[in-house]
Design an enzyme around this catalytic site. Structure first.
Site, PDB file in Angstrom:
ATOM      1  N   THR A 121       0.866  -1.186   0.000  1.00 32.22           N
ATOM      2  CA  THR A 121       0.000   0.000   0.000  1.00 32.22           C
ATOM      3  C   THR A 121       0.896   1.227   0.000  1.00 32.22           C
ATOM      4  O   THR A 121       1.675   1.432   0.938  1.00 32.22           O
ATOM      5  CB  THR A 121      -0.898  -0.011   1.261  1.00 32.22           C
ATOM      6  OG1 THR A 121      -1.635  -1.231   1.259  1.00 32.22           O
ATOM      7  CG2 THR A 121      -1.848   1.172   1.276  1.00 32.22           C
ATOM      8  N   GLU A 149      -3.665  -4.750  -2.559  1.00 33.93           N
ATOM      9  CA  GLU A 149      -4.164  -6.011  -2.004  1.00 33.93           C
ATOM     10  C   GLU A 149      -5.274  -5.723  -0.992  1.00 33.93           C
ATOM     11  O   GLU A 149      -5.145  -4.827  -0.172  1.00 33.93           O
ATOM     12  CB  GLU A 149      -3.004  -6.771  -1.344  1.00 33.93           C
ATOM     13  CG  GLU A 149      -3.392  -8.096  -0.764  1.00 33.93           C
ATOM     14  CD  GLU A 149      -4.132  -8.971  -1.772  1.00 33.93           C
ATOM     15  OE1 GLU A 149      -3.584  -9.262  -2.842  1.00 33.93           O
ATOM     16  OE2 GLU A 149      -5.285  -9.345  -1.487  1.00 33.93           O
ATOM     17  N   LYS A 152      -7.785 -10.022   3.979  1.00 30.64           N
ATOM     18  CA  LYS A 152      -7.893  -9.817   5.431  1.00 30.64           C
ATOM     19  C   LYS A 152      -7.060 -10.875   6.127  1.00 30.64           C
ATOM     20  O   LYS A 152      -7.211 -12.070   5.816  1.00 30.64           O
ATOM     21  CB  LYS A 152      -9.344  -9.997   5.901  1.00 30.64           C
ATOM     22  CG  LYS A 152     -10.343  -9.072   5.259  1.00 30.64           C
ATOM     23  CD  LYS A 152     -11.744  -9.326   5.809  1.00 30.64           C
ATOM     24  CE  LYS A 152     -12.385 -10.631   5.346  1.00 30.64           C
ATOM     25  NZ  LYS A 152     -12.666 -10.754   3.916  1.00 30.64           N
ATOM     26  N   LYS A 205      -7.074   1.798  -2.732  1.00 28.48           N
ATOM     27  CA  LYS A 205      -6.713   1.052  -1.510  1.00 28.48           C
ATOM     28  C   LYS A 205      -6.925   1.919  -0.265  1.00 28.48           C
ATOM     29  O   LYS A 205      -7.488   1.483   0.740  1.00 28.48           O
ATOM     30  CB  LYS A 205      -5.256   0.587  -1.617  1.00 28.48           C
ATOM     31  CG  LYS A 205      -4.718  -0.098  -0.377  1.00 28.48           C
ATOM     32  CD  LYS A 205      -5.455  -1.386  -0.062  1.00 28.48           C
ATOM     33  CE  LYS A 205      -5.102  -1.883   1.326  1.00 28.48           C
ATOM     34  NZ  LYS A 205      -5.882  -3.048   1.718  1.00 28.48           N
ATOM     35  N   GLY A 258      -7.309  -1.837  15.063  1.00 32.50           N
ATOM     36  CA  GLY A 258      -5.843  -1.838  15.124  1.00 32.50           C
ATOM     37  C   GLY A 258      -5.319  -2.550  13.901  1.00 32.50           C
ATOM     38  O   GLY A 258      -5.938  -2.509  12.839  1.00 32.50           O
ATOM     39  N   CYS A 261      -2.850  -2.110   9.107  1.00 29.87           N
ATOM     40  CA  CYS A 261      -3.377  -1.375   7.943  1.00 29.87           C
ATOM     41  C   CYS A 261      -4.236  -0.165   8.287  1.00 29.87           C
ATOM     42  O   CYS A 261      -3.896   0.952   7.898  1.00 29.87           O
ATOM     43  CB  CYS A 261      -4.148  -2.329   7.035  1.00 29.87           C
ATOM     44  SG  CYS A 261      -3.053  -3.491   6.195  1.00 29.87           S
TER      45      CYS A 261
HETATM   46  N1  LIG Z   1      -1.170  -7.304   6.310  1.00 27.95           N
HETATM   47  C1  LIG Z   1      -2.289  -7.048   5.662  1.00 27.95           C
HETATM   48  O1  LIG Z   1      -3.368  -7.496   6.032  1.00 27.95           O
HETATM   49  C2  LIG Z   1      -2.261  -6.207   4.412  1.00 27.95           C
HETATM   50  C3  LIG Z   1      -3.384  -6.183   3.580  1.00 27.95           C
HETATM   51  C4  LIG Z   1      -3.346  -5.413   2.421  1.00 27.95           C
HETATM   52  C5  LIG Z   1      -2.214  -4.681   2.110  1.00 27.95           C
HETATM   53  N2  LIG Z   1      -1.143  -4.701   2.953  1.00 27.95           N
HETATM   54  C6  LIG Z   1       0.047  -3.946   2.574  1.00 27.95           C
HETATM   55  O2  LIG Z   1       1.004  -4.846   2.051  1.00 27.95           O
HETATM   56  C7  LIG Z   1       2.333  -4.436   2.412  1.00 27.95           C
HETATM   57  C8  LIG Z   1       3.024  -5.546   3.172  1.00 27.95           C
HETATM   58  O3  LIG Z   1       2.318  -5.775   4.371  1.00 27.95           O
HETATM   59  P1  LIG Z   1       2.635  -7.027   5.311  1.00 27.95           P
HETATM   60  O4  LIG Z   1       1.645  -7.017   6.401  1.00 27.95           O
HETATM   61  O5  LIG Z   1       2.788  -8.252   4.455  1.00 27.95           O
HETATM   62  O6  LIG Z   1       4.076  -6.608   5.870  1.00 27.95           O
HETATM   63  P2  LIG Z   1       5.133  -7.504   6.652  1.00 27.95           P
HETATM   64  O7  LIG Z   1       5.880  -6.596   7.510  1.00 27.95           O
HETATM   65  O8  LIG Z   1       4.458  -8.708   7.219  1.00 27.95           O
HETATM   66  O9  LIG Z   1       6.081  -8.048   5.465  1.00 27.95           O
HETATM   67  C9  LIG Z   1       6.989  -7.252   4.771  1.00 27.95           C
HETATM   68  C10 LIG Z   1       8.191  -8.112   4.415  1.00 27.95           C
HETATM   69  O10 LIG Z   1       9.030  -7.373   3.550  1.00 27.95           O
HETATM   70  C11 LIG Z   1      10.374  -7.703   3.871  1.00 27.95           C
HETATM   71  N3  LIG Z   1      11.286  -6.662   3.374  1.00 27.95           N
HETATM   72  C12 LIG Z   1      11.403  -5.377   3.793  1.00 27.95           C
HETATM   73  N4  LIG Z   1      12.362  -4.728   3.095  1.00 27.95           N
HETATM   74  C13 LIG Z   1      12.842  -5.632   2.198  1.00 27.95           C
HETATM   75  C14 LIG Z   1      13.859  -5.587   1.204  1.00 27.95           C
HETATM   76  N5  LIG Z   1      14.549  -4.462   0.996  1.00 27.95           N
HETATM   77  N6  LIG Z   1      14.101  -6.685   0.475  1.00 27.95           N
HETATM   78  C15 LIG Z   1      13.399  -7.818   0.693  1.00 27.95           C
HETATM   79  N7  LIG Z   1      12.441  -7.945   1.628  1.00 27.95           N
HETATM   80  C16 LIG Z   1      12.166  -6.856   2.376  1.00 27.95           C
HETATM   81  C17 LIG Z   1      10.363  -7.810   5.387  1.00 27.95           C
HETATM   82  O11 LIG Z   1      11.473  -8.531   5.874  1.00 27.95           O
HETATM   83  C18 LIG Z   1       9.029  -8.525   5.620  1.00 27.95           C
HETATM   84  O12 LIG Z   1       9.170  -9.930   5.641  1.00 27.95           O
HETATM   85  C19 LIG Z   1       2.156  -3.136   3.216  1.00 27.95           C
HETATM   86  O13 LIG Z   1       2.288  -2.046   2.353  1.00 27.95           O
HETATM   87  C20 LIG Z   1       0.732  -3.239   3.725  1.00 27.95           C
HETATM   88  O14 LIG Z   1       0.162  -1.987   3.949  1.00 27.95           O
HETATM   89  C21 LIG Z   1      -1.142  -5.459   4.076  1.00 27.95           C
END
Ligand SMILES: NC(=O)c1ccc[n+]([C@@H]2O[C@H](COP(=O)([O-])OP(=O)(O)OC[C@H]3O[C@@H](n4cnc5c(N)ncnc54)[C@H](O)[C@@H]3O)[C@@H](O)[C@H]2O)c1
Length: 437
Positions: A121, A149, A152, A205, A258, A261
């Site tokens: 995002t 994405e 949930k 998003k 919380g 997101c």
């Molecule tokens: N978690 C959710 O429910 C959700 C839903 C929709 C969208 N999003 C969005 O998706 C994105 C990811 O969210 P998430 O919850 O999966 O995050 P997360 O923190 O669980 O995962 C991010 C991953 O990226 C890796 N990373 C960071 N920098 C890196 C680099 N330079 N090279 C390689 N890997 C690297 C981290 O080690 C980590 O494993 C965010 O922008 C979030 O807003 C999340």
């Protein structure tokens, strides 16, 4: 297709696994070596229902592998997804340092044309900035596309496999065609594949999360009014939910929203508005209401025990920001733990999945209990913050016996006030008039 996913967190790992499940050849790349080691040993670094089995099957069938080596991981990929974190910075703006780090690393290692898809995002305009950054650093042709994405946590696999819609932001229709082919297996039930500009996709998003957060803050504000005016939010909720224009979804009052997101995306959108000198009054109110709501349960506890609070031991059920996940980022439960610890309260906590993550932050400041009833032993009351299914029908007779004082502070309205009163409990819920409280 050959796919690389950079970032194997909650979103990247689910995306990688589901794309492998539909027959693609997928490599998940992460800079966190310990995460990759866990994944390569056939285990999961997170809890997400149904995911382990899929990861194991696709690894066995050689469609899914994991590496820390970005250069090698992207070499033969036609499509590279970015699913790295974009957490809130000090000022509320999305911290894009991981996006820039990956863009720079890609520029260095790209050998042939690719489609780069931003699943993280990101603020409106980021796709354009990534494209410009790449163009300034490499001659290799890269199409940058947005694909926000909507999954949930807790139902992520299902959401990815059967999305309500897929949103794609592209500059060239040919890129949309490639992505349509990739998503076709998930859209067989006529789910829409919506193509728009990257800016609109990025904004979609934020608008989606802002709308959902608004619904939660709205019902929480109504709940707080109900409580003071002698109405019951549960009746009011039913009264409005049958109106098709309103509906029932996301209208459950509670201890605040919380997770990784809603709070961060509302803040990021507020920041975008501020930096354009535009008002974001509704978003600011949504955020403020939520900050207040995270303290509602604590205030009820404080009022109940008065000056005796510091000598009490409380049980807390539910620590994850919602059920069916181990994710505790920005979880309302942590706000409650912090407030109670600051008062000197002893805490006995239970969560089916999130305890290792909580222990990593709180260490021995909490007593961790493997079973929900275990947390009640010798406690002067119970606070419930997350509505795990297994908390919905407990044996109140056992609870009566284990608790030193029969009092429940229910941040998710799990029980019927009458039933609890019948069992001799003092019962505090959200937005419900309970005799005697
Ligand atoms: N978690 C959710 O429910 C959700 C839903 C929709 C969208 N999003 C969005 O998706 C994105 C990811 O969210 P998430 O919850 O999966 O995050 P997360 O923190 O669980 O995962 C991010 C991953 O990226 C890796 N990373 C960071 N920098 C890196 C680099 N330079 N090279 C390689 N890997 C690297 C981290 O080690 C980590 O494993 C965010 O922008 C979030 O807003 C999340």
């Amino acid at each position: 297709m050959k796919i690389a996913i950079i970032g194997t967190g909650y979103v990247g790992l689910v995306t990688a696994t589901c794309l492998a499940e539909s027959g693609n050849d997928v490599v998940g790349i992460d800079k966190d070596a310990s995460k990759i080691q866990v994944l390569e040993s056939g285990r999961l670094p997170i809890y997400e229902p149904g995911l382990l089995e899929l990861v194991q099957r696709n690894r066995r069938e050689s469609r899914l592998r994991f590496t820390t080596d970005l250069a090698e991981g992207i070499r033969s990929a036609q499509i590279v997804f970015l699913a790295v974190g974009t957490p809130p910075g000090q000022d509320g703006a999305a911290d894009l340092s991981s996006i820039w780090a990956v863009a720079d690393a890609l520029a260095e290692h790209l050998e042939g044309p690719k489609v780069l898809v931003l699943k993280s995002t990101v603020p409106v305009g980021t796709n354009r900035q990534v494209a410009e950054r790449l163009a300034a650093r490499t001659q290799v042709a890269v199409d940058v596309a947005s694909n926000p994405e909507f999954l949930k946590e807790g139902a992520a696999v299902d959401d990815f496999m059967k999305p309500d819609r897929v949103v794609i932001g592209v500059r060239r229709p040919q890129v949309a065609e490639v992505l349509h082919e990739l998503y076709a297996p998930f859209l067989r039930t006529e789910r829409p594949f919506l193509v728009m500009s990257p800016e609109s996709a990025e904004m979609t998003k934020y608008a989606a999360n802002a709308m959902l957060a608004t619904k939660i803050s709205f019902i929480n504000e109504m709940a707080n009014l109900c409580e003071r005016m002698g109405a019951d939010i549960n009746d009011v909720r039913r009264g409005i939910g049958h109106d098709a224009r309103i509906g029932f979804q996301f209208l459950f009052p509670g201890a605040g929203f919380g997770g990784s997101c809603f709070p961060k995306d509302v803040q990021a959108l507020m920041y975008m508005a501020r930096s354009l000198d535009l008002p974001a009054e509704l978003l600011e109110a949504v955020y403020r209401v939520n900050e207040g709501q995270k303290r509602v349960l604590f205030r009820k506890i404080q009022k109940h025990y008065g000056s005796g609070l510091a000598d009490k031991t409380l049980a807390v059920w539910g620590l994850a920001f919602k059920p069916r996940t181990d994710d505790i980022r920005d979880a309302p439960a942590l706000a409650l733990l912090d407030a109670l610890l600051a008062e000197g309260v002893q805490l006995r906590v239970h969560d089916p999945e999130a305890m290792p993550n909580v222990r990593a932050i709180y260490g021995d400041r909490l007593v961790y209990c493997d079973r929900p009833y275990g947390a009640l032993e010798g406690a002067d009351g119970l606070a419930i913050v997350t509505e795990w299914q297994e908390f919905r029908n407990p044996d109140f007779e056992i609870m009566r016996r284990l608790l030193r004082e029969r009092v429940i502070f229910d941040g998710r309205n799990l029980y019927e006030p009458k039933t609890l009163a019948g069992c001799g409990f003092a019962y505090y819920a959200i937005g419900r008039k309970v005799e005697g409280n």
